[in-house]
Design an enzyme around this catalytic site. Sequence first.
Site, short mmCIF file in Angstrom:
data_model
loop_
_atom_site.label_atom_id
_atom_site.label_comp_id
_atom_site.label_asym_id
_atom_site.label_seq_id
_atom_site.Cartn_x
_atom_site.Cartn_y
_atom_site.Cartn_z
CG PHE A 10 -1.64 1.30 1.49
CD1 PHE A 10 -2.52 1.95 0.52
CD2 PHE A 10 -2.49 1.56 3.17
CE1 PHE A 10 -3.06 3.44 0.91
CE2 PHE A 10 -2.51 3.03 3.01
CZ PHE A 10 -3.37 3.47 2.08
N GLY A 76 8.26 -2.58 3.88
CA GLY A 76 8.03 -3.64 3.65
C GLY A 76 7.89 -4.54 5.35
CB ALA A 77 6.59 -4.28 7.76
CB CYS A 78 4.02 -9.03 9.44
SG CYS A 78 2.36 -9.13 9.91
CE1 TYR A 140 3.34 -3.28 11.96
CE2 TYR A 140 1.25 -2.23 13.19
CZ TYR A 140 2.46 -2.01 12.17
OH TYR A 140 2.67 -0.84 11.39
CG ASN A 169 -5.78 5.82 12.09
OD1 ASN A 169 -5.02 6.28 13.26
ND2 ASN A 169 -6.90 4.18 11.74
CB VAL A 170 -2.47 5.20 6.06
CG1 VAL A 170 -1.43 5.77 4.36
CG2 VAL A 170 -1.21 5.96 6.38
CE LYS A 178 -3.00 -2.81 5.04
NZ LYS A 178 -2.52 -0.83 5.46
CG HIS A 187 -13.30 -2.63 4.23
ND1 HIS A 187 -13.53 -3.83 3.82
CD2 HIS A 187 -12.61 -2.62 5.58
CE1 HIS A 187 -12.15 -4.61 4.22
NE2 HIS A 187 -11.53 -3.80 4.54
CD GLU A 202 -24.87 -1.64 18.14
OE1 GLU A 202 -24.50 -1.45 19.36
OE2 GLU A 202 -25.81 -1.90 18.16
#
Length: 310
Positions: A10, A76-78, A140, A169-170, A178, A187, A202
């Site tokens: 991303f 690069g990462a998890c 993480y 929060n990108v 992702k 989403h 909620e």
Amino acid sequence: MIIVTGGAGFIGSNIVKALNDIGYTDILVVDNLKDGTKFVNLVDLNIADYMDKEDFQVQIMSGEEFGEVEAVFHEGACSSTTEWDGKYMMDNNYQYSKELLHYCLEREIPFLYASSAATYGGRTSDFIESREYEKPLNVYGYSKFLFDEYVRQILPEANSQITGFRYFNVYGPREGHKGSMASVAFHLNTQLNNGESPKLFEGSENFKRDFIYVGDVAAVNLWFWQNGVSGIFNCGTGRAESFQAVADAALAFHKKGSIEYIPFPEKLKGRYQAFTQADLTNLRAAGYDKPFKTVAEGVAEYMAWLNRDA
């Protein structure tokens, strides 16, 4: 040459795009394309070469050269906050980052890397780049925090640039691979296009995050590289906006739909950042003075990108 690890991911692919936009195409992308869907992030970009992450790590460890490298952007990462395999996380995010950092230090190559606001854990104020404010909630966040701590020890003696960015929060283009980790905006757009009611937890008007558009993140990376500024910096907008605001912007673009509110999942209770807001004091003091898109601006631009072929 410029090396971008996680370059098919991303944020990495958006850095590649930003480099292309200023005329750079001599770019080595390093990634793991086991998830083959990520190739779409590179399809419209110009790069010189691609290398698998494991092959790259072997070459780094053996001290092989890549020619004249102008910078390494280590994205690069998890990045899954729900991944609890600590060994995998520490190998991937901590050990690999240390190896690459030392490779760059030995050659005086600027090293710019992805940290995370997850280092702050569940706090609701004072998101400040200092040890007393850091208490990650998941492995993480811990892997990112530990590497930041490692960098802090090295920074005073370093002869070349080391810069870490604590991404908040990108959201934005090139995150479709992702899955569940994609942004709420992504989403909501999918749900609206599928004719479903867009869903929020909620109480979403009370969940506020520092949502930053990925184009702004890429701009921060390039500015710090071009200006040679070292340190660890928050990379957010300095504003906390609600998930409701994200949904309102998505609905405004689509001109249809109404929100369906769903119960908050038990498994996320106590492990969920309900509020984030970057303190930009250090970022601004370093000289970065560009404005950041609001949620309304960024989500509108993102929706237009997602629906460009509709």
